[in-house]
Design a protein around this motif. Structure first.
Motif, mmCIF file in Angstrom:
data_model
loop_
_atom_site.group_PDB
_atom_site.id
_atom_site.type_symbol
_atom_site.label_atom_id
_atom_site.label_comp_id
_atom_site.label_asym_id
_atom_site.label_seq_id
_atom_site.Cartn_x
_atom_site.Cartn_y
_atom_site.Cartn_z
ATOM 1 N N GLN A 92 -56.183 -2.404 34.477
ATOM 2 C CA GLN A 92 -55.250 -1.272 34.597
ATOM 3 C C GLN A 92 -55.627 -0.160 33.619
ATOM 4 O O GLN A 92 -55.666 1.017 33.975
ATOM 5 N N THR A 93 -55.911 -0.596 32.373
ATOM 6 C CA THR A 93 -56.260 0.390 31.333
ATOM 7 C C THR A 93 -57.530 1.140 31.715
ATOM 8 O O THR A 93 -57.594 2.359 31.610
ATOM 9 N N THR A 95 -58.895 1.461 34.730
ATOM 10 C CA THR A 95 -58.693 2.274 35.938
ATOM 11 C C THR A 95 -57.967 3.579 35.605
ATOM 12 O O THR A 95 -58.347 4.648 36.097
ATOM 13 N N SER A 96 -56.943 3.484 34.775
ATOM 14 C CA SER A 96 -56.206 4.723 34.433
ATOM 15 C C SER A 96 -57.088 5.655 33.596
ATOM 16 O O SER A 96 -57.006 6.872 33.730
ATOM 17 N N ASP A 97 -57.971 5.071 32.784
ATOM 18 C CA ASP A 97 -58.894 5.893 32.001
ATOM 19 C C ASP A 97 -59.875 6.618 32.916
ATOM 20 O O ASP A 97 -60.157 7.797 32.732
ATOM 21 N N ARG A 98 -60.369 5.872 33.932
ATOM 22 C CA ARG A 98 -61.292 6.483 34.907
ATOM 23 C C ARG A 98 -60.574 7.635 35.619
ATOM 24 O O ARG A 98 -61.148 8.698 35.836
ATOM 25 N N ALA A 99 -59.334 7.378 35.987
ATOM 26 C CA ALA A 99 -58.557 8.385 36.739
ATOM 27 C C ALA A 99 -58.335 9.649 35.913
ATOM 28 O O ALA A 99 -58.314 10.751 36.455
ATOM 29 N N THR A 100 -58.170 9.508 34.610
ATOM 30 C CA THR A 100 -57.959 10.701 33.776
ATOM 31 C C THR A 100 -59.270 11.416 33.480
ATOM 32 O O THR A 100 -59.300 12.631 33.366
#
Lengths: 111, 239
Positions: A92-93, A95-100
């Motif tokens: 999750q961490t 993936t959210s980092d990739r998304a940002t």
């Protein structure tokens, strides 16, 4: 004298096979108990008489089997839960980092 | 209709195998205590055989899988083989522990002592120690490439001991019973079903446990890969 000797020989000849037979019987009785136990398992006939009580030993052995198997299954379940929890948290961490990072990078190349 | 993926299919097979194993466990208990008669000389203690001998066989199977998977891993360096090697060593050690504790309890009755340095007992202890060393190496050391390769070598070395354990009874004529070997005198007919089902049960148990352990190990490998990525992104402190 000769008659006595003949009688003695006769007695000895008749006793020798008997003595040999009894010696053989003793020998087989002495060895087969252990050999029997090591080479074949036969069903009990009549009452059971035990010198070493088998109950606690058998109970102990079965307790070990259950404890080892269920203990391992329990450990495996805990390990799986721990790894799964860590993995989903980290994924999750990341993936959210990739998304940002990706929109920011796109904005950077676009401007 | 939704097509089933290989992952869900393998999960279904694993669930099915686990269910069959659970049912067989109950059947085995009935056969041991309901059908198999008491043995003439050993009495109740003889019933240890129905778990002891199959656990020995399961140990061979698991350690064999560990050694073969280790050899394949050394050849192609694919992590899935390493996962199976870990699974085989760990599950095999559980069966080895069962064998090395139930055996002495039998021995107390049969030989009057818990332990004797019989060839089969000694070589089994040696195999247990080799694979225990494997587990310790994988547990306490970092799981780097060198550790994995060294552990794989250890598993292959352990495999060499397995035929020695098996043939030690025939070669060196120790005190270990030879009832179910070629040289043995056999058993009462009603004792065979419990032993045969015991072998099937422990084979299934070994497969189910190894399969499940290998899946967990694959997850762990994935976790490590994600950890590396997270560390590269500087996210590990946050997480």
């Amino acid at each position: 004298m000769l008659r006595r000797l003949r009688m003695g020989l006769l007695l000895a000849c008749s006793c020798l096979p008997l003595w040999q037979l009894s010696a053989q019987a003793q020998d087989t009785q002495g060895t087969t108990a252990a050999e029997d136990r090591a080479q074949s398992f036969q069903a009990v006939t009549g009452g059971v008489r035990e010198d070493v009580p088998g109950g606690p030993l058998t109970l102990g052995a079965y307790a070990v089997v259950w404890a080892a198997l269920f203990g391992y299954v329990f450990r495996l379940t805990r390990l799986q839960r721990g790894v799964e929890a860590n993995l989903s948290r980290l994924e999750q961490t990341v993936t959210s980092d990739r998304a940002t990072i990706q929109p920011a990078a796109r904005q950077g190349t676009g401007s | 209709m939704q097509a089933s993926t290989p992952g869900t299919r393998s999960s279904t097979v694993l669930t099915l195998l686990t269910s069959v194993t659970a049912v067989l466990l109950l059947v085995e208990l009935y056969l041991i205590f309901g059908l198999a008669p008491l043995e003439r000389q050993m009495g109740l203690v003889q019933k240890i055989l129905y778990f002891h001998a199959p656990s020995a066989y399961a140990m061979y199977l698991c350690f064999g899988v560990s050694a073969i998977a280790s050899a394949v891993y050394l050849a192609n360096r694919k992590d899935q083989w390493d996962a199976w090697a870990v699974a085989g060593a760990e599950v095999g050690s559980v069966f080895c522990l069962i064998m090395l504790t139930t055996g002495p309890l039998w021995g107390r009755k049969a030989w009057g002592t818990y332990w004797t340095w019989d060839p089969r007992l000694t070589t089994t202890l040696l195999a247990g120690m080799v694979y225990f060393a494997y587990i310790v190496l994988r547990s306490f050391g970092s799981t780097g490439e060198v550790e994995k390769r060294f552990a794989a070598g250890l598993a292959i070395f352990g495999l060499l001991d397995l035929p020695i354990i098996h043939y030690s009874v025939q070669r060196w004529r120790g005190t270990h019973p030879t009832v179910i070997t070629g040289k043995g005198g056999g058993m009462h007919p009603n004792m065979y079903p419990a032993l045969i089902v015991g072998f099937v049960l422990f084979t299934l148990l070994a497969v189910v446990l190894m399969w499940q352990r290998a899946r967990v190990e694959r997850l762990r490998q994935r976790l490590q890969a994600v950890e590396v990525e997270a560390a590269e992104r500087g996210l590990l402190e946050e997480a």
